[in-house]
Scaffold this motif. Structure first.
Motif, mmCIF file in Angstrom:
data_model
loop_
_atom_site.group_PDB
_atom_site.id
_atom_site.type_symbol
_atom_site.label_atom_id
_atom_site.label_comp_id
_atom_site.label_asym_id
_atom_site.label_seq_id
_atom_site.Cartn_x
_atom_site.Cartn_y
_atom_site.Cartn_z
ATOM 1 N N LEU A 296 0.816 -1.219 0.000
ATOM 2 C CA LEU A 296 0.000 0.000 0.000
ATOM 3 C C LEU A 296 0.848 1.268 0.000
ATOM 4 C CD1 LEU A 296 -3.017 -0.826 2.355
ATOM 5 C CD2 LEU A 296 -3.038 -0.535 -0.129
ATOM 6 N N LYS A 297 1.901 1.291 0.816
ATOM 7 C CA LYS A 297 2.727 2.500 0.898
ATOM 8 C C LYS A 297 3.364 2.815 -0.457
ATOM 9 C CE LYS A 297 6.197 4.737 3.793
ATOM 10 N NZ LYS A 297 7.116 4.584 4.953
ATOM 11 N N ILE A 298 3.872 1.779 -1.131
ATOM 12 C CA ILE A 298 4.477 1.964 -2.457
ATOM 13 C C ILE A 298 3.431 2.456 -3.451
ATOM 14 C CG2 ILE A 298 5.607 0.770 -4.378
ATOM 15 C CD1 ILE A 298 6.743 -1.201 -2.290
ATOM 16 N N ILE A 299 2.227 1.865 -3.391
ATOM 17 C CA ILE A 299 1.157 2.240 -4.321
ATOM 18 C C ILE A 299 0.713 3.681 -4.078
ATOM 19 C CG2 ILE A 299 -1.246 1.775 -4.962
ATOM 20 C CD1 ILE A 299 -0.608 -1.213 -4.345
ATOM 21 N N PHE A 300 0.599 4.072 -2.804
ATOM 22 C CA PHE A 300 0.185 5.446 -2.496
ATOM 23 C C PHE A 300 1.205 6.451 -3.036
ATOM 24 C CE2 PHE A 300 -2.268 3.905 1.513
ATOM 25 C CZ PHE A 300 -3.284 3.451 0.689
ATOM 26 N N ASN A 301 2.479 6.136 -2.904
ATOM 27 C CA ASN A 301 3.528 7.018 -3.447
ATOM 28 C C ASN A 301 3.432 7.105 -4.966
ATOM 29 O OD1 ASN A 301 4.649 7.622 -0.940
ATOM 30 N ND2 ASN A 301 6.050 5.871 -0.991
ATOM 31 N N LEU A 302 3.169 5.965 -5.601
ATOM 32 C CA LEU A 302 3.020 5.931 -7.059
ATOM 33 C C LEU A 302 1.822 6.756 -7.503
ATOM 34 C CD1 LEU A 302 3.859 4.781 -9.836
ATOM 35 C CD2 LEU A 302 2.411 2.785 -9.331
ATOM 36 N N LEU A 303 0.702 6.612 -6.797
ATOM 37 C CA LEU A 303 -0.503 7.375 -7.136
ATOM 38 C C LEU A 303 -0.261 8.869 -6.961
ATOM 39 C CD1 LEU A 303 -3.302 5.173 -5.473
ATOM 40 C CD2 LEU A 303 -2.691 5.301 -7.894
ATOM 41 N N ASP A 304 0.494 9.225 -5.928
ATOM 42 C CA ASP A 304 0.821 10.630 -5.680
ATOM 43 C C ASP A 304 1.605 11.219 -6.846
ATOM 44 O OD1 ASP A 304 0.612 12.814 -3.806
ATOM 45 O OD2 ASP A 304 2.776 12.637 -3.554
ATOM 46 N N LYS A 305 2.559 10.448 -7.348
ATOM 47 C CA LYS A 305 3.365 10.900 -8.493
ATOM 48 C C LYS A 305 2.518 11.029 -9.756
ATOM 49 C CE LYS A 305 7.726 8.974 -6.780
ATOM 50 N NZ LYS A 305 8.767 7.941 -6.963
ATOM 51 N N ILE A 306 1.624 10.053 -9.976
ATOM 52 C CA ILE A 306 0.768 10.074 -11.175
ATOM 53 C C ILE A 306 -0.130 11.306 -11.165
ATOM 54 C CG2 ILE A 306 -1.148 8.922 -12.361
ATOM 55 C CD1 ILE A 306 0.078 6.252 -11.452
ATOM 56 N N VAL A 307 -0.755 11.589 -10.000
ATOM 57 C CA VAL A 307 -1.653 12.740 -9.891
ATOM 58 C C VAL A 307 -0.873 14.042 -10.047
ATOM 59 C CG1 VAL A 307 -3.187 14.004 -8.329
ATOM 60 C CG2 VAL A 307 -3.366 11.513 -8.512
ATOM 61 N N ASN A 308 0.340 14.110 -9.471
ATOM 62 C CA ASN A 308 1.165 15.319 -9.578
ATOM 63 C C ASN A 308 1.568 15.576 -11.022
ATOM 64 O OD1 ASN A 308 1.088 15.974 -6.891
ATOM 65 N ND2 ASN A 308 2.935 14.807 -6.382
ATOM 66 N N ILE A 309 1.929 14.510 -11.750
ATOM 67 C CA ILE A 309 2.304 14.646 -13.164
ATOM 68 C C ILE A 309 1.121 15.143 -13.993
ATOM 69 C CG2 ILE A 309 2.927 13.350 -15.243
ATOM 70 C CD1 ILE A 309 4.652 11.549 -13.403
ATOM 71 N N SER A 310 -0.072 14.577 -13.716
ATOM 72 C CA SER A 310 -1.273 14.995 -14.476
ATOM 73 C C SER A 310 -1.620 16.447 -14.185
ATOM 74 C CB SER A 310 -2.451 14.096 -14.143
ATOM 75 O OG SER A 310 -2.845 14.251 -12.793
ATOM 76 N N LYS A 311 -1.361 16.902 -12.964
ATOM 77 C CA LYS A 311 -1.617 18.306 -12.609
ATOM 78 C C LYS A 311 -0.669 19.246 -13.350
ATOM 79 C CE LYS A 311 -4.908 18.459 -9.414
ATOM 80 N NZ LYS A 311 -6.094 19.345 -9.500
ATOM 81 N N ARG A 312 0.590 18.834 -13.464
ATOM 82 C CA ARG A 312 1.574 19.685 -14.139
ATOM 83 C C ARG A 312 1.280 19.831 -15.620
ATOM 84 N NH1 ARG A 312 5.796 16.310 -12.095
ATOM 85 N NH2 ARG A 312 6.101 16.702 -9.893
ATOM 86 N N LYS A 313 0.694 18.802 -16.211
ATOM 87 C CA LYS A 313 0.422 18.829 -17.655
ATOM 88 C C LYS A 313 -0.733 19.753 -18.009
ATOM 89 C CE LYS A 313 2.328 14.363 -18.970
ATOM 90 N NZ LYS A 313 2.046 13.027 -19.549
ATOM 91 N N LYS A 314 -1.562 20.101 -16.988
ATOM 92 C CA LYS A 314 -2.695 20.991 -17.274
ATOM 93 C C LYS A 314 -2.183 22.402 -17.517
ATOM 94 C CE LYS A 314 -6.435 18.586 -14.967
ATOM 95 N NZ LYS A 314 -7.491 18.687 -13.961
ATOM 96 N N PRO A 315 -2.775 23.108 -18.494
ATOM 97 C CA PRO A 315 -2.341 24.484 -18.792
ATOM 98 C C PRO A 315 -2.671 25.422 -17.670
ATOM 99 C CG PRO A 315 -4.325 23.916 -20.044
ATOM 100 C CD PRO A 315 -3.880 22.650 -19.370
#
Length: 315
Positions: A296-315
């Protein structure tokens, strides 16, 4: 002509089954979402408690999709942590298997009594709680009637030589795709799995072909929460993604062992294909939940990175 009539009656059986599911759900929904949200918010303070609460609430609402939507909404309002919401989703996936286990019992003889008693309680004006019990009773009666009609409708296929055991459904990827699409259309894994119970019992589908469809049905039920996540905060997005990740994880683990899994299921209930399909759904969700806990801890960190990347891609 006979095959056409069988398909028509099978469709009628599915319709009655769905009607029964909606009747049960509408009766149980009278417990307000606000009370459920309060219950979740005040007691989901550990992973084990969250799993238990997700299980219980799904038994009440008869919909894992709805429970997941509640979890996403509460996380969006910062009423739930990611760990608590993940536990609720894991418990919800397990809770949704109980109804399918119930369908595996030969309870058709009770259907007339359930419909009769349910109808009486539904139309009485003495007490609202009795109306709720009436809706649940009527719903279960309709579910068992629907299953019986589906079973009778497939009887001609047994002697007609019509079966799908040698079709493209032997390709597990096609089975997963069919499961995902079916869940997107029906918005319920239980309806799809009840249909599989009938098809496997009638020897139209093999258990090996049904298993990938079950995997796909579990993935497809994530769609509602995933769509909601587009308008959610970072925490809501993480929970919706975790729901998808949980079912994809289970599929990836089970897929290489599908044939072995089918043999194991046959040993657990050698003379009851209905129970074999129900057990497949239960074992899949329980094992997926247990096996993912250490990561779970590894998955939560991965999800955090995925959401952060998607936020950065937004204009």
């Amino acid at each position: 002509m006979l095959i056409f009539l069988s398909l028509l009656y099978f469709s009628v059986g599915i319709g009655i089954f769905i009607w029964g599911i909606f009747t049960i759900t509408s009766g149980l929904k009278s417990i307000s979402k606000e009370k459920l949200s309060y219950f979740i918010n005040h007691f989901a303070n550990s992973l084990f408690k969250s799993i238990t609460i997700g299980f219980i609430v799904t038994l009440i609402l008869q919909s894992s999709s709805m429970v997941t939507v509640i979890a996403v909404t509460m996380a969006n309002a910062r009423l739930l942590t990611l760990k608590s919401a993940a536990g609720i989703i894991m418990g919800s996936n397990i809770g949704t298997t109980i109804a399918v286990q119930l369908y595996a019992f030969n309870l058709f003889k009770l259907a007339p009594f359930l419909v009769f008693i349910g109808s009486l309680l539904h139309f009485q004006n003495w007490h609202s709680k009795l109306k709720l019990l009436g809706d649940v009773s009527l719903g279960f009666g309709l579910v068992f009637y629907g299953l019986k009609i589906m079973e009778l409708a497939t009887a001609p296929f047994k002697n007609s030589g019509v079966n799908l055991t040698n079709s493209n459904l032997s390709n597990p990827l096609i089975g997963i795709f069919i499961g995902v699409v079916s869940a997107l259309i029906l918005q319920s894994s239980n309806i799809g799995i009840a249909t599989l119970q009938v098809l496997v019992t009638s020897h139209i589908l093999s258990l090996e072909q049904a298993l990938p469809i079950i995997y796909g049905l579990n993935i497809g039920t994530c769609s509602e929460a995933f769509i909601l996540s587009f308008a959610s905060s970072r925490e809501g997005k993480k929970i919706a993604l975790f729901n998808i990740f949980l079912n994809l994880w289970g599929t990836l683990v089970f897929l290489p062992f599908t044939n072995f899994f089918a043999e194991l299921l046959r040993h657990t209930s050698p003379s009851n294909p209905l129970r074999q399909v129900a057990n497949a759904h239960t074992f899949f969700n329980i094992f997926s939940a247990i096996a993912i806990i250490p990561f779970l801890k590894i998955i939560f960190n991965l999800l955090d990175k995925i959401v952060n990347i998607s936020k950065r891609k937004k204009p």
